[in-house]
Write a protein that holds these residues in place. Structure first.
Motif, PDB file in Angstrom:
ATOM      1  N   UNK A 171     -31.112  10.576 108.494  1.00  0.00           N
ATOM      2  CA  UNK A 171     -29.985  10.422 109.413  1.00  0.00           C
ATOM      3  C   UNK A 171     -30.449   9.831 110.736  1.00  0.00           C
ATOM      4  N   UNK A 172     -29.621   8.969 111.285  1.00  0.00           N
ATOM      5  CA  UNK A 172     -29.889   8.377 112.591  1.00  0.00           C
ATOM      6  C   UNK A 172     -29.203   9.237 113.644  1.00  0.00           C
ATOM      7  N   UNK A 173     -29.890   9.455 114.742  1.00  0.00           N
ATOM      8  CA  UNK A 173     -29.303  10.250 115.816  1.00  0.00           C
ATOM      9  C   UNK A 173     -28.785   9.362 116.929  1.00  0.00           C
ATOM     10  N   UNK A 174     -27.820   9.888 117.663  1.00  0.00           N
ATOM     11  CA  UNK A 174     -27.317   9.249 118.877  1.00  0.00           C
ATOM     12  C   UNK A 174     -28.073   9.847 120.058  1.00  0.00           C
ATOM     13  N   UNK A 175     -28.555   8.994 120.921  1.00  0.00           N
ATOM     14  CA  UNK A 175     -29.198   9.447 122.150  1.00  0.00           C
ATOM     15  C   UNK A 175     -28.088   9.662 123.169  1.00  0.00           C
ATOM     16  N   UNK A 176     -27.891  10.901 123.590  1.00  0.00           N
ATOM     17  CA  UNK A 176     -26.819  11.246 124.524  1.00  0.00           C
ATOM     18  C   UNK A 176     -27.289  11.090 125.977  1.00  0.00           C
TER      19      UNK A 176
ATOM     20  N   UNK B 287     -33.704   5.304 130.480  1.00  0.00           N
ATOM     21  CA  UNK B 287     -33.168   5.816 129.213  1.00  0.00           C
ATOM     22  C   UNK B 287     -33.470   4.880 128.053  1.00  0.00           C
ATOM     23  N   UNK B 288     -33.584   3.590 128.325  1.00  0.00           N
ATOM     24  CA  UNK B 288     -33.937   2.625 127.281  1.00  0.00           C
ATOM     25  C   UNK B 288     -35.301   2.987 126.683  1.00  0.00           C
ATOM     26  N   UNK B 289     -36.243   3.329 127.548  1.00  0.00           N
ATOM     27  CA  UNK B 289     -37.590   3.677 127.091  1.00  0.00           C
ATOM     28  C   UNK B 289     -37.606   5.038 126.404  1.00  0.00           C
ATOM     29  N   UNK B 290     -36.868   5.986 126.958  1.00  0.00           N
ATOM     30  CA  UNK B 290     -36.801   7.307 126.329  1.00  0.00           C
ATOM     31  C   UNK B 290     -36.227   7.196 124.924  1.00  0.00           C
ATOM     32  N   UNK B 291     -35.119   6.475 124.781  1.00  0.00           N
ATOM     33  CA  UNK B 291     -34.484   6.349 123.471  1.00  0.00           C
ATOM     34  C   UNK B 291     -35.398   5.629 122.485  1.00  0.00           C
ATOM     35  N   UNK B 292     -36.021   4.562 122.920  1.00  0.00           N
ATOM     36  CA  UNK B 292     -36.927   3.818 122.046  1.00  0.00           C
ATOM     37  C   UNK B 292     -38.077   4.712 121.578  1.00  0.00           C
ATOM     38  N   UNK B 293     -38.640   5.457 122.490  1.00  0.00           N
ATOM     39  CA  UNK B 293     -39.757   6.343 122.151  1.00  0.00           C
ATOM     40  C   UNK B 293     -39.318   7.423 121.158  1.00  0.00           C
ATOM     41  N   UNK B 294     -38.188   8.066 121.422  1.00  0.00           N
ATOM     42  CA  UNK B 294     -37.711   9.122 120.532  1.00  0.00           C
ATOM     43  C   UNK B 294     -37.377   8.580 119.150  1.00  0.00           C
ATOM     44  N   UNK B 295     -36.787   7.393 119.074  1.00  0.00           N
ATOM     45  CA  UNK B 295     -36.481   6.795 117.762  1.00  0.00           C
ATOM     46  C   UNK B 295     -37.766   6.504 116.977  1.00  0.00           C
TER      47      UNK B 295
END
Length: 165
Positions: free
Chosen positions: A94-99, A74-82
């Motif tokens: 706006x900043x999103x929260x990775x759920x 999830x660390x990599x997924x969130x970093x990539x999506x951001x």
């Protein structure tokens, strides 16, 4: 004519989940929830595509959906999506929260949320998911605000668009 193309794409996406695909398409669904004052976002992409991209970009071996899957993926997924996604609502970035994420067949679904949103008139999205490694990638964006549904199709040449509600 544009609506027919979008409807055709929406019909075709689930069919790709059961076979090896030659098409590069993601779907981002954006929904404004007035009662919770939030924008909820669901993104689905092919597992093999996102795995290939993350493995290359971050020099890792995710091995998604196997017993050897990295426990902290999830660390990599969130970093990539951001890095690849930006949302601007009514002129304010706006900043999103990775759920989180879940796997279903050949797809991975990512769940995001933008909080403290009272209303939505325009949503600008910059979506570069998978574009770097798959130049033919297309990213379909659908939004639902109240009773208004809007859609745009982004690609390598046009990575951002505005949905007006």
């Amino acid at each position: 004519m544009k609506i027919y193309k979008i409807l055709l794409l929406l019909f075709i996406i689930p069919l790709f989940a059961f076979s090896t695909h030659r098409y590069y398409l993601s779907l981002t669904q954006i929904k404004f929830k007035g009662e919770s004052k939030s924008v909820q976002i669901i993104i689905n992409v092919f597992i093999d595509d996102i795995e290939l991209v993350l493995n290359k970009d971050y020099n890792i071996d995710l091995q998604l959906t196997t017993k050897k899957e990295l426990p902290n993926n999830d660390v990599y997924f969130e970093k990539y999506l951001r890095d690849k996604l930006q949302f601007t609502i009514d002129g304010t970035q706006k900043k999103f929260n990775y759920i989180g994420k879940e796997y279903e067949n050949d797809l991975v679904y990512f769940y995001l949320e933008i909080e403290n949103i009272n209303q939505v008139k325009t949503i600008k999205i910059n979506n570069k998911i998978l574009i770097k490694h798959f130049p033919e990638q297309q990213n379909l964006i659908k939004s639902n605000v109240g009773k208004k549904n809007k859609s745009i199709l982004l690609n390598n040449e046009e990575t951002s668009g505005i949905l007006e509600h």
